[in-house]
Structure formats: C-alpha cells, structure tokens
Design a protein around this motif. Structure first.
Motif, mmCIF file in Angstrom:
data_model
loop_
_atom_site.group_PDB
_atom_site.id
_atom_site.type_symbol
_atom_site.label_atom_id
_atom_site.label_comp_id
_atom_site.label_asym_id
_atom_site.label_seq_id
_atom_site.Cartn_x
_atom_site.Cartn_y
_atom_site.Cartn_z
ATOM 1 N N LEU A 1 1.045 -0.781 0.031
ATOM 2 C CA LEU A 1 -0.068 0.227 -0.042
ATOM 3 C C LEU A 1 1.068 1.385 0.243
ATOM 4 C CD1 LEU A 1 -2.400 -0.747 2.719
ATOM 5 C CD2 LEU A 1 -2.750 -0.810 0.144
ATOM 6 N N ILE A 2 0.606 2.541 -0.878
ATOM 7 C CA ILE A 2 1.188 3.696 -0.797
ATOM 8 C C ILE A 2 0.479 4.799 -0.299
ATOM 9 C CG2 ILE A 2 2.516 3.108 -2.525
ATOM 10 C CD1 ILE A 2 1.135 4.396 -4.537
ATOM 11 N N ALA A 3 1.101 5.487 0.627
ATOM 12 C CA ALA A 3 -0.178 6.631 0.753
ATOM 13 C C ALA A 3 -0.488 7.457 -0.002
ATOM 14 C CB ALA A 3 0.945 6.995 1.633
ATOM 15 N N PRO A 4 -1.810 8.249 -0.292
ATOM 16 C CA PRO A 4 -2.096 8.736 -1.431
ATOM 17 C C PRO A 4 -0.851 10.574 -0.850
ATOM 18 C CG PRO A 4 -3.747 8.743 0.535
ATOM 19 C CD PRO A 4 -3.055 7.437 0.828
ATOM 20 N N THR A 5 -0.599 11.071 -2.201
ATOM 21 C CA THR A 5 0.038 11.630 -2.119
ATOM 22 C C THR A 5 -1.119 13.148 -2.303
ATOM 23 O OG1 THR A 5 1.255 11.171 -4.277
ATOM 24 C CG2 THR A 5 1.106 13.740 -3.422
ATOM 25 N N MET A 6 -1.116 13.922 -0.979
ATOM 26 C CA MET A 6 -1.205 14.794 -0.877
ATOM 27 C C MET A 6 -1.297 16.277 -0.520
ATOM 28 S SD MET A 6 -4.045 13.192 1.031
ATOM 29 C CE MET A 6 -5.024 14.414 1.959
ATOM 30 N N VAL A 7 -1.803 17.131 -1.332
ATOM 31 C CA VAL A 7 -1.707 18.603 -1.615
ATOM 32 C C VAL A 7 -2.087 19.633 -0.340
ATOM 33 C CG1 VAL A 7 -0.712 18.287 -3.612
ATOM 34 C CG2 VAL A 7 -2.465 18.982 -3.294
ATOM 35 N N LYS A 8 -1.510 21.173 -0.451
ATOM 36 C CA LYS A 8 -2.306 22.006 0.508
ATOM 37 C C LYS A 8 -2.312 22.918 -0.309
ATOM 38 C CE LYS A 8 -0.115 24.072 4.757
ATOM 39 N NZ LYS A 8 0.153 24.318 5.570
ATOM 40 N N CYS A 9 -4.339 23.127 -0.165
ATOM 41 C CA CYS A 9 -4.731 23.859 -0.603
ATOM 42 C C CYS A 9 -4.912 25.561 -0.508
ATOM 43 C CB CYS A 9 -6.640 23.365 0.055
ATOM 44 S SG CYS A 9 -7.701 24.416 -1.118
#
Length: 48
Positions: free
Chosen positions: A22-30
């Motif tokens: 499993l890989i963590a989803p890529t999160m970006v700052k809004c």
C-alpha cells in the motif's frame, strides 16, 4: 486450467509479493490551508 506441478517455496512466493504494498496517497495543501488529493476538489472550500 493449469495445475501446479511443484510446490513453490516461501522465498519464491515472497519475491513475487514484494510489489503488493500500500502506498499513501499524495496530499497537497489547498489555498485554504487544508490538505487534499492532488487534482481533486477541496472538500473544505471547493477550490481545485
């Protein structure tokens, strides 16, 4: 349907399954400061 002729070793099975992770989803700052998925609408403010 193919029938297995010989038993696979634990090592061979483990080598095949090294890519099952499993890989963590890529999160970006809004712009509002919340984290969201890239290329998705922000659940907090609705901005892209």
């Amino acid at each position: 349907m193919a029938v297995q002729q010989r038993r696979n070793s634990k090592t061979r099975k483990a080598k095949r399954r090294t890519h099952y992770k499993l890989i963590a989803p890529t999160m970006v700052k809004c712009t509002c400061g919340e984290f969201k998925l890239a290329h998705h609408v922000c659940p907090n403010c609705g901005a892209k």
